[in-house]
Design an enzyme around this catalytic site. Structure first.
Site, PDB file in Angstrom:
ATOM      1  CE1 TYR A   1      -3.847   2.350   0.584  1.00 46.36           C
ATOM      2  CE2 TYR A   1      -2.386   3.369   2.205  1.00 46.36           C
ATOM      3  CZ  TYR A   1      -3.534   3.410   1.429  1.00 46.36           C
ATOM      4  OH  TYR A   1      -4.350   4.487   1.489  1.00 46.36           O
TER       5      TYR A   1
ATOM      6  CE  LYS B   1      -3.725   5.313  -1.927  1.00 48.77           C
ATOM      7  NZ  LYS B   1      -4.722   5.990  -2.804  1.00 48.77           N
TER       8      LYS B   1
END
Ligand SMILES: [Zn+2]
Length: 655
Positions: A552, A556
Site C-alpha cells: 500500500y 501510494k
C-alpha cells in the site's frame, strides 16, 4: 393513441375539487406527448370564505417553478378572481406590470408567483381549465394550412385563435373571443402554441384534452423517419470531435457547457436528411421552447458560423423589440450533425437533457407536419419577442449566483463508498456533472438526476476504462476534473510474508490504473473550457509509512511521484495536478466493522483514542476530505500545482 390515464381507484372523490385539480394536473404532466419540462398549466375556480366569513371567488393557478408532473396543492397560487379578470379590461399593459399586479392579488403572500396565463384562465367561464402544448395539436397547427386543418379535424368542438404573444396580448385576444364559446366548445386551439380544454369537473376537462388530442393524432399519425441507408464515415476520432465541439460551444457561451450526444437511428436519420438544412431552420414547435433550444439548431460543427448567424438575427430583430433587450449568449443549444446525430447543449446537465427531450419531440412533430403539407412556425420576430420576453429577461437579471462548478464535468474513481463517494456528493452539490466509476454495480444508482452517470468499471482494466470514457464524453461532452481515488488496502503483512501476486494486484489497482486514467484523461483535460485539474488521493503513508503496509505504502508513494511528474509535464497545457494525503479516515470501506476495535486493542487504547490519534485530537471524516478536495479543485488553488496537502489532524512524523 394518447392514453387516458384517469383511474377511478386513484382519483380523489369528485367533490374534492383541489385534490382533483392536483390529480389530473399530474396525469397531464406525466405524459410527455402533452407536456414537457415545466410546460403547460392548469387552474381551478373555487369560492371560499375569507377571515371575516365573506365568500370570495378564488382562482387557483399553477405557480411558476412547479412542474405539472409533480405538482402539489402548495404549487397552486390563490388569486382574487375578480381582480385578475378586470385586468383584461385594460387597453394595454406591459407583461412585467401584469406579473407585478398578479402578485398583489394573491390571498397568500407566501404562494409562488402565478403563471403568466392567469388572466386567460380567469376569463374562461369554467371551473377547471387545462393547457398543454400537445405534440399532435402542434402537428396540425404548425403546417402551411394549419387553421383549416384544425377546423377540419376538430371543428365544432374547439375555438381556433391565431397566434398571439403569451401573457397580456393572449389574454386580451381570449377576452375578445369568450362570447364565441358555446356549450359544444370543449377547448381552444392557439395556432403555433397549444390547446386549452375546460369543464365543470377535473375529469371532464382532462378527458376533453385526451379526446381532442387523440382526434388530432388520428389525423397526423406519427411519421417514421428512416435512414437513407447511406453510411457516413466518421472522420477522425469521435471522442476528440465531441470534446472539440464542447470547447467551441463553451467559448461561444462564455462559460463551460455540458453537451449530450444522441446517435440513435431517428436522430441520425434526421441530421442526415438532405432537407434538414432548410426544414430545421423554420423554428420551434411552441414559443416556450425557444428559451431552451434557441430559435434554430446549428448544422454541423461550425460554431462560429452559428454565432454570426445568431448575432445577425439579434440585430435584425432588436430594432423591433417590444422592450429594451440585452443579447443572450449566442451559443447553440441544439446541433444537428450527420456523424453525431442530435447534440444538445446546456449550462447544466439538466438543461442539456431538456434541450434534447424538446428536440426529439420537435423531430417527431416536424415529420408529422411535413406529411400534412409542410411544417411552418412563427415569424422570426415572434420568436425573438418570446426569446427576449421581458419576463424572461427579468428572470436572467435576478438569476441566483451560480454554483461554482456548473457546466463542469468530473470523473471520480472508487465513487461508490468512502472518500470517493463524499467527493462525488460534494462535486454534485456544487453543480458539476459527475461520472462515478466503481466495481460496485450500485454505482449506477448511487445518485440520481441528469448530472450523475455511474458506471460499473474495474479501473485496473484498460478496456473497461476506455469504454467508460466513450460513455462519459457522449453524456457530458468532455472532462474538466479527474479525482484519482480508487484503491485497495490489503491485509497487513510483513515483507517476508508478502506474496508477489498480492503486491502486483495492489500496484495494479492503486498505481497502474492511475497511469491509465491520466493517459486517457489528458487530451480531454487539455481541451477543457476551464482549467483542467487532477486531484490524487494519496496517503499519510507516503511521508510516514507503517510496518506491515509495504504494498500500500509503495503504491501510494509511486502514485504521488506520478502526480508530480504529471504536474511538470501538463503545466504547459494549463492542467493542475495536486495531491491530498488523508490519514485515519474511518468511515471508509477499508475500516469494516471490527477492524477499528482490533487496532485499538492492539495499541492498548480505546476506539475513541485511536480515532483521534493525532496532534489536534481531531477525527477525520470522508466529508472533511471532500471539503479539502473541493477547495483544491477551486479558485483558492488556481495557481498551485504539484502540491501535497495532508489532512490527518497533524502527524508528528509528517510536520
Ligand atoms: Zn402555453
Amino acid at each position: 393513441l394518447t392514453e387516458n390515464r384517469w383511474r377511478d381507484d386513484d382519483a380523489p372523490p369528485p367533490g374534492d375539487l383541489v385534490d382533483s385539480r392536483v390529480y389530473t394536473s399530474r396525469l397531464l404532466g406525466s405524459d410527455h406527448s402533452l407536456v414537457l419540462h415545466g410546460g403547460g398549466n392548469t387552474s381551478l375556480k373555487i369560492t371560499r370564505p375569507d377571515l371575516f366569513g365573506n365568500l370570495e371567488d378564488i382562482l387557483l393557478i399553477k405557480g411558476s417553478g412547479w412542474d405539472l408532473a409533480s405538482i402539489e396543492v402548495a404549487g397552486f397560487t390563490p388569486l382574487r378572481l375578480s381582480d385578475v379578470v378586470r385586468l383584461a379590461d385594460l387597453e394595454s399593459l406591459s407583461d412585467s406590470e401584469m406579473a407585478r399586479q398578479l402578485l398583489t392579488y394573491r390571498t397568500d403572500p407566501s404562494a409562488p408567483a402565478p403563471s403568466v396565463e392567469a388572466i386567460l384562465h380567469g376569463l374562461l367561464p369554467y371551473r377547471f381549465v387545462d393547457h398543454t402544448h400537445a405534440d399532435a395539436i402542434l402537428a396540425l397547427t404548425n403546417t402551411t394550412r394549419g387553421t383549416s386543418l384544425v377546423e377540419e379535424v376538430l371543428g365544432g368542438s374547439v375555438l381556433v385563435l391565431p397566434y398571439a404573444m403569451p401573457g397580456f396580448d393572449l389574454a386580451r385576444q381570449v377576452a375578445q373571443n369568450v362570447h364565441a364559446l358555446t356549450p359544444d366548445t370543449h377547448g381552444i386551439v392557439l395556432m403555433n402554441h397549444g390547446i386549452f380544454t375546460f369543464g365543470e369537473s377535473a375529469r371532464e376537462s382532462y378527458e376533453r384534452m385526451i379526446a381532442l388530442v387523440s382526434r388530432a393524432e388520428l389525423a397526423s399519425p406519427a411519421g417514421i423517419r428512416r435512414s437513407d441507408g447511406k453510411h457516413v464515415d466518421a472522420t477522425g476520432d469521435r471522442r476528440a470531435s465531441i470534446v472539440r465541439l464542447r470547447s467551441d460551444v463553451s467559448v461561444a457561451a462564455g462559460a463551460p457547457m455540458i453537451l449530450r450526444v444522441r446517435s440513435d437511428e431517428t436522430s441520425l436519420a434526421f441530421a442526415r436528411d438532405p432537407g434538414v438544412t432548410e426544414i430545421s431552420q423554420r423554428g420551434p414547435l411552441t414559443p416556450d421552447h425557444v428559451i431552451r433550444t434557441k430559435p434554430v439548431p446549428q448544422l454541423g460543427r461550425d460554431v462560429e458560423a452559428f454565432v454570426n448567424q445568431y448575432r445577425d438575427y439579434f440585430r435584425r430583430s432588436e430594432a423591433h423589440a417590444r422592450t429594451e433587450v440585452v443579447m443572450l449568449d449566442p451559443a447553440p443549444r441544439v446541433i444537428l450533425d450527420p456523424e453525431l446525430g442530435l447534440v444538445s447543449a446546456g449550462r447544466s446537465a439538466v438543461d442539456a437533457q431538456i434541450a434534447e427531450d424538446i428536440y426529439r419531440h420537435t423531430i417527431d412533430v416536424i415529420d408529422r407536419a411535413e406529411a400534412l403539407g409542410g411544417y411552418r412556425t412563427l415569424s422570426e420576430q415572434d420568436l425573438f419577442d418570446m426569446e427576449y420576453w421581458e419576463l424572461e429577461q427579468a428572470k436572467l437579471r435576478l438569476a441566483a449566483p451560480q454554483k461554482s462548478l456548473v457546466g463542469q464535468v468530473a470523473v471520480v474513481t472508487g465513487a461508490a463508498s468512502g472518500i470517493g463517494l463524499a467527493i462525488a456528493r460534494r462535486l454534485l452539490s456544487e453543480g458539476a456533472a459527475v461520472v462515478g466509476l466503481d466495481v460496485n454495480p450500485h454505482i449506477a444508482t448511487t445518485f440520481s438526476g441528469a448530472g450523475w452517470l455511474g458506471i460499473t468499471c474495474d479501473v485496473s482494466d484498460g478496456s473497461q476504462l476506455d469504454a467508460a470514457f466513450d460513455r462519459l464524453v457522449d453524456r457530458f461532452g468532455g472532462l474538466d476534473i479527474v479525482v484519482v481515488n480508487a484503491g485497495v488496502f490489503p491485509e497487513a503483512m510483513t515483507i517476508e510474508d508478502t506474496d508477489l501476486t498480492v503486491w502486483q494486484r495492489v500496484l495494479r489497482i492503486n498505481l497502474d490504473s492511475g497511469l491509465e486514467l491520466l493517459r486517457l484523461a489528458h487530451p480531454l483535460l487539455k481541451s477543457s473550457p476551464v482549467d483542467g485539474r487532477v486531484l490524487v488521493i494519496g496517503s499519510k503513508n507516503v511521508a510516514a509509512p507503517g510496518p506491515g503496509a509495504s504494498a500500500y505504502s509503495a503504491s501510494k508513494a509511486a502514485l504521488t511521484q506520478l502526480a508530480r511528474v504529471a504536474a511538470l509535464e501538463w503545466a504547459a497545457d494549463g492542467i493542475r495536478v495536486n495531491v491530498v494525503h488523508p490519514d485515519a479516515v474511518f468511515d471508509t470501506g477499508i475500516w469494516a466493522d471490527g477492524v477499528l476495535e482490533s487496532r485499538a486493542e492492539k495499541y492498548g487504547i480505546s476506539v475513541e483514542q485511536y480515532r483521534t490519534r493525532n496532534l489536534l485530537h481531531a477525527e477525520i471524516t470522508s466529508s472533511d476530505v471532500a471539503e479539502l478536495a473541493l477547495a483544491m479543485l477551486g479558485a483558492a488553488f488556481s495557481k498551485t500545482t504539484g502540491a501535497q496537502v495532508p489532512i490527518d489532524g497533524g502527524n508528528d512524523r509528517v510536520v
